[in-house]
Design a protein around this motif. Structure first.
Motif, PDB file in Angstrom:
ATOM      1  N   TYR A 120       0.649  -1.252  -0.154  1.00  0.00           N
ATOM      2  CA  TYR A 120       0.117  -0.001  -0.195  1.00  0.00           C
ATOM      3  C   TYR A 120       0.889   1.306   0.007  1.00  0.00           C
ATOM      4  N   GLN A 121       1.983   1.363   0.805  1.00  0.00           N
ATOM      5  CA  GLN A 121       2.815   2.484   0.949  1.00  0.00           C
ATOM      6  C   GLN A 121       3.648   2.397  -0.476  1.00  0.00           C
ATOM      7  N   LEU A 122       3.886   1.422  -0.899  1.00  0.00           N
ATOM      8  CA  LEU A 122       4.620   1.421  -2.254  1.00  0.00           C
ATOM      9  C   LEU A 122       3.858   1.951  -3.254  1.00  0.00           C
ATOM     10  N   PHE A 123       2.713   1.658  -3.583  1.00  0.00           N
ATOM     11  CA  PHE A 123       1.839   2.190  -4.421  1.00  0.00           C
ATOM     12  C   PHE A 123       1.476   3.622  -4.173  1.00  0.00           C
ATOM     13  N   ALA A 124       1.409   4.163  -3.076  1.00  0.00           N
ATOM     14  CA  ALA A 124       1.082   5.507  -2.886  1.00  0.00           C
ATOM     15  C   ALA A 124       2.453   6.428  -3.231  1.00  0.00           C
ATOM     16  N   ARG A 125       3.380   5.872  -2.984  1.00  0.00           N
ATOM     17  CA  ARG A 125       4.585   6.543  -3.283  1.00  0.00           C
ATOM     18  C   ARG A 125       4.941   6.623  -4.623  1.00  0.00           C
ATOM     19  N   LYS A 126       4.860   5.541  -5.389  1.00  0.00           N
ATOM     20  CA  LYS A 126       4.725   5.182  -6.841  1.00  0.00           C
ATOM     21  C   LYS A 126       3.881   6.364  -7.766  1.00  0.00           C
ATOM     22  N   LEU A 127       2.776   6.486  -6.832  1.00  0.00           N
ATOM     23  CA  LEU A 127       1.815   7.540  -7.372  1.00  0.00           C
ATOM     24  C   LEU A 127       2.347   8.927  -7.188  1.00  0.00           C
ATOM     25  N   GLY A 128       2.933   8.998  -5.963  1.00  0.00           N
ATOM     26  CA  GLY A 128       3.812  10.452  -5.749  1.00  0.00           C
ATOM     27  C   GLY A 128       3.445  11.200  -4.624  1.00  0.00           C
ATOM     28  N   THR A 129       2.887  10.371  -3.489  1.00  0.00           N
ATOM     29  CA  THR A 129       2.562  10.967  -2.470  1.00  0.00           C
ATOM     30  C   THR A 129       2.853  10.449  -1.056  1.00  0.00           C
ATOM     31  N   ASN A 130       3.061  11.297   0.050  1.00  0.00           N
ATOM     32  CA  ASN A 130       3.278  10.522   1.204  1.00  0.00           C
ATOM     33  C   ASN A 130       2.229  10.871   2.054  1.00  0.00           C
ATOM     34  N   ASN A 131       1.035  10.986   1.504  1.00  0.00           N
ATOM     35  CA  ASN A 131      -0.241  10.995   2.347  1.00  0.00           C
ATOM     36  C   ASN A 131      -0.618   9.931   2.976  1.00  0.00           C
ATOM     37  N   LEU A 132      -0.152   9.426   3.888  1.00  0.00           N
ATOM     38  CA  LEU A 132      -0.245   8.135   4.546  1.00  0.00           C
ATOM     39  C   LEU A 132      -0.688   8.043   5.877  1.00  0.00           C
ATOM     40  N   PRO A 133      -1.873   8.728   6.222  1.00  0.00           N
ATOM     41  CA  PRO A 133      -2.266   8.735   7.792  1.00  0.00           C
ATOM     42  C   PRO A 133      -2.409   7.253   8.232  1.00  0.00           C
ATOM     43  N   ASP A 134      -2.476   7.184   9.439  1.00  0.00           N
ATOM     44  CA  ASP A 134      -2.991   6.049  10.084  1.00  0.00           C
ATOM     45  C   ASP A 134      -3.549   6.154  11.427  1.00  0.00           C
ATOM     46  N   CYS A 135      -3.923   4.953  11.884  1.00  0.00           N
ATOM     47  CA  CYS A 135      -4.591   5.316  13.389  1.00  0.00           C
ATOM     48  C   CYS A 135      -3.775   5.347  14.128  1.00  0.00           C
ATOM     49  N   SER A 136      -2.347   5.085  13.988  1.00  0.00           N
ATOM     50  CA  SER A 136      -1.429   5.642  15.100  1.00  0.00           C
ATOM     51  C   SER A 136      -1.446   7.047  15.413  1.00  0.00           C
ATOM     52  N   ASN A 137      -1.698   7.700  14.567  1.00  0.00           N
ATOM     53  CA  ASN A 137      -1.592   9.297  14.472  1.00  0.00           C
ATOM     54  C   ASN A 137      -2.937   9.826  15.626  1.00  0.00           C
ATOM     55  N   MET A 138      -3.707   8.882  16.108  1.00  0.00           N
ATOM     56  CA  MET A 138      -4.649   9.051  16.814  1.00  0.00           C
ATOM     57  C   MET A 138      -4.722   8.543  18.139  1.00  0.00           C
ATOM     58  N   CYS A 139      -3.469   7.665  18.321  1.00  0.00           N
ATOM     59  CA  CYS A 139      -3.202   6.950  19.597  1.00  0.00           C
ATOM     60  C   CYS A 139      -1.900   6.855  20.151  1.00  0.00           C
ATOM     61  N   HIS A 140      -0.802   6.287  19.639  1.00  0.00           N
ATOM     62  CA  HIS A 140       0.286   6.158  20.126  1.00  0.00           C
ATOM     63  C   HIS A 140       1.261   7.128  19.481  1.00  0.00           C
ATOM     64  N   GLU A 141       0.949   8.072  18.698  1.00  0.00           N
ATOM     65  CA  GLU A 141       1.941   8.741  17.932  1.00  0.00           C
ATOM     66  C   GLU A 141       2.855   9.694  19.052  1.00  0.00           C
ATOM     67  N   SER A 142       2.182   9.960  20.026  1.00  0.00           N
ATOM     68  CA  SER A 142       3.015  10.911  21.220  1.00  0.00           C
ATOM     69  C   SER A 142       3.969   9.857  21.653  1.00  0.00           C
TER      70      SER A 142
END
Length: 759
Positions: free
Chosen positions: A175-197
């Motif tokens: 999934y991240q390989l596809f997004a980056r081949k497309l040309g973006t790092n817009n890869l938010p995930d549920c960790s942003n809402m929990c253990h990112e801190s």
């Protein structure tokens, strides 16, 4: 036989309240587990499925990320894990006929509980622009629709690719390989809402954004501190580890605004003693005010510094940086301010200190109760300071233990699901696949919602999860999603996010963890990483819920071929046929995964390297473990207000609602309750059983209201209240986030309680 799903939404406007429980698990947990499993799966399927959960030749529980011990019980699952499995392995089905009978406008009025109870999705479904009914669509047409919208974007950065923690390592890497081949790092995930801190604090201080302990470290610890965590509901198998640690002589301190049954007494259903008396787990309960943890650990650090011989000076000299600045700040800690910030009694803090000084090996565990505040990152840094002072990182029986809440959320991040990827990861990706990945940072969850709200993002693609219900500021989030050109959800079950759509929408049904994954080269397995960095295989055993399902890796590979074109040199078709080929590439890109296929074939898998734990080497900017010296912060409350934390009920896993009870807290048949200390309630003239609206207050002046909550007099810390999410996510401002990590501050929401118009 399994039972049919509810036809109508249960009425929840009169919750029943009884005395809270003071022990977790035992016979009631067995009975509740079997009852819910039977309702979803029937007797035979229940036995077949549950005996494969968390076994070395079975599948990884789709629930929490707590690791499995080396020697496993035949029933290596907990009550809530069994509920998660039953929900996935259910015999109930959501077919195209269901969607024909239920327009989106009807689904939008339903509760999350009702939606989830309908069963497994069976076909790809498409909501055309202007329509009110999803309709069946072929997989080929579904991928065409996504490709149409992605190729029409002015920039790849107008697309957002979200990931839930259930996604396997193989699917996440693709999934991240596809997004980056497309040309973006817009890869938010549920960790942003929990253990990112946690990741932010640990990366800066010890150089690795993960926990530093294994299960054996808990068993060898002298003292285990459990802060801001309710393992009895959120990570029940952790109670078995604490029980074993106690048998080995450990003591447990729990630091939490609410008393929790699981930390008081554990009735292990696997033992005769557990079915009767059980084991007392907590030796000292510190009922701290919400957000006071940094102040507590800062004062402890001052007291340790003041105690001759208490500091591990050899470790501090040889392995740390920044000690003098930290020590100066710690010595300025004040008893009066600390007691005001924490609500604790001096004698309790002093007792905690004595337990610390009597302990050679200390582990500190924590979860969302520490990570979702404005000052969460300095709070966790202060815990690291506490451990560094006495050399409690990088030796057996000691270390940091952030307990992840979803079964592969840590693995997804390891695989590159991150909006701010490390340059070394992108360099390795470039070497392996021969393209230049984008280097500009992408959107995390909060920034993705803003981008959708502001028209800067137009396509939202979710690999699992229930984004709308998990995110803060519900009205803002839903309005943002409705501005998208296309919303896509790869899902196993129906949820709220399927009813809050862009102009067009797709639901792409996928295999669950419990199901066989048969591809062109044969039966496949996937891998996951648990909360302690152990990587192991997961093999589904059940026949798929529908012949029309695709696996997550297959969905990504087919979408990539359709969007990037057949001339793309990544062998997507090969990856879909044989996941071992994906693991070969992971082995060459991600450190620690060398010889991946051979090592994961070992029963139980393998531990990823962790320099601080394994070598007392700290890969930070200074080359050492870093002490820090942030100012002490804690929430201040205006007169007549309470500080609200959002939390789960016992019949809940993240945003999935299994039932309407919270057995350990004495709540039945309803979720719209607010737990308030009786003294606070009397001061605010709120009778037990009265109904209030919760109204949050923040600096933007916007009124955010959650109406119709029953007041429950409950032994919370003074000045503090608690209520369930996602019902209370509406109260959390989108821009109220943790410094550094940008995690929503869902555990410290200032609220006033107003009498409901319906009371």
């Amino acid at each position: 036989m399994a039972t049919k799903p509810p036809q109508g939404d249960p009425v929840q406007d009169a919750p029943k309240v009884a005395e809270r429980k003071r022990a977790a698990a035992g016979l009631p947990a067995i009975g509740h587990t079997l009852r819910m499993a039977h309702q979803q799966m029937g007797v035979k399927r229940t036995a077949l499925t549950l005996l494969s959960v968390n076994q070395k030749d079975g599948f990884d529980c789709p629930g929490c990320a707590w690791p499995e011990p080396e020697h496993r019980h035949k029933a290596e699952f907990c009550e809530n894990g069994a509920k998660a499995v039953a929900e996935e392995a259910t015999l109930r089905r959501v077919t195209p006929e269901f969607f024909a009978a239920h327009p989106v406008s009807d689904l939008a009025r339903r509760s999350g509980y009702w939606l989830g109870q309908q069963g497994r999705l069976t076909h790809p479904m498409y909501l055309p622009e202007g329509a009110d009914h999803y309709e069946p669509v072929s997989w080929e047409r579904a991928f065409d629709i996504v490709a149409e919208e992605l190729t029409a974007l002015s920039s790849p950065d107008e697309a957002v690719f979200y990931t839930s923690g259930r996604t396997s390592n193989e699917a996440a890497f693709l999934y991240q390989l596809f997004a980056r081949k497309l040309g973006t790092n817009n890869l938010p995930d549920c960790s942003n809402m929990c253990h990112e801190s946690s990741g932010s604090a640990l990366s800066e201080t010890i150089g690795v954004g993960k926990g530093s302990v294994l299960l054996d470290d808990l068993y060898q610890a002298d003292l285990i501190v459990v802060a801001g965590q309710n393992p009895g509901t959120n990570h029940p198998r952790m109670l078995s580890a604490l029980e074993k640690a106690k048998a080995n002589g450990a003591r447990v301190v729990s630091v939490n605004p609410l008393p929790e049954a699981g930390l008081e007494r554990f009735k292990n259903p696997q033992t005769p003693k557990g079915l009767t008396a059980g084991t007392t787990l907590t030796d000292l309960f510190l009922q701290i005010r919400i957000g006071g943890d940094q102040a507590l650990f800062r004062l402890l650090n001052k007291l340790i510094l003041d105690m001759p011989g208490a500091v591990d000076e050899e470790f501090v000299r040889g392995h740390t940086h920044g000690f003098e600045q930290f020590a100066e700040a710690a010595r300025a800690a004040d008893w009066d301010e600390t007691l005001a910030a924490t609500g604790l009694a001096r004698e309790d803090v002093e007792r905690f200190l004595r337990m610390v000084l009597d302990s050679e090996r200390i582990v500190v565990c924590w979860a969302m109760g520490l990570t979702q505040h404005k000052h969460s990152v300095p709070m966790i840094r202060e815990i690291v300071n506490f451990l560094l002072l006495r050399g409690n990182i990088g030796r057996p029986g000691a270390g940091v233990c952030p307990v992840r809440g979803h079964s592969n959320v840590q693995g997804d991040r390891t695989m590159g699901i991150f909006e701010r990827p490390a340059p070394a990861f992108l360099d390795a990706l470039e070497r392996e696949f021969g393209f230049a990945p984008p280097r500009e940072h992408g959107y995390d969850v909060v920034r993705a919602i803003r981008a959708l709200r502001d028209g800067e993002a137009k396509v939202f693609f979710a690999m699992g999860g229930n984004f709308v219900s998990a995110s803060p500021d519900t009205e803002v989030t839903e309005a943002a999603m409705r501005r998208a050109r296309l919303t896509v959800h790869v899902s196993t079950k129906l949820n709220r996010s399927h009813a809050v759509t862009g102009a067009r929408a797709l639901i792409l049904p996928t295999l669950g963890r419990t199901e066989r994954d048969l591809q062109a080269s044969g039966e496949q397995f996937v891998t996951v990483e648990d909360s302690m960095g152990m990587v192991h295989a997961s093999r589904g055993r059940l026949e798929p819920a529908s012949p029309h399902l695709l696996s997550e890796p297959a969905i990504v590979c087919r979408l990539a071929r359709r969007v990037l074109g057949t001339e793309d040199d990544v062998p997507w078709e090969e990856f879909e046929k044989d996941y071992a080929t994906v693991r070969d590439r992971i082995a060459r890109v991600v450190p620690g995964f060398e010889d991946f296929n051979a090592r994961v074939a070992h029963p139980g898998g393998f531990a990823l390297p962790h320099a601080p734990r394994d070598e007392r080497r700290f890969p930070t900017a200074t080359g050492k473990a870093n002490f820090t010296a942030a100012p002490v912060e804690y929430p201040r409350l205006p007169e007549g207000r309470l500080l609200l934390q959002t939390l789960r009920s016992h019949d809940q896993y993240n945003t999935t609602i299994y039932g309407l009870d919270d057995r350990y807290r004495g709540i039945r048949n309803g979720r719209r309750v607010v737990l308030v200390n009786p003294d606070d309630a009397r001061a605010l003239k709120l009778a037990d059983g009265s109904y209030v609206d919760l109204v949050s207050e923040w600096k933007d002046g916007v009124e955010r209201r959650a109406p119709g909550f029953r007041v429950v007099h409950y032994p919370t810390a003074r000045g503090c209240a608690a209520a369930y999410y996602p019902e209370t996510n509406v109260l959390v401002p989108l821009d109220a986030t943790a410094d550094v990590s940008n995690t929503p501050a869902s555990k410290s929401v200032v609220v006033r309680l107003e009498q409901s118009a319906t009371d």
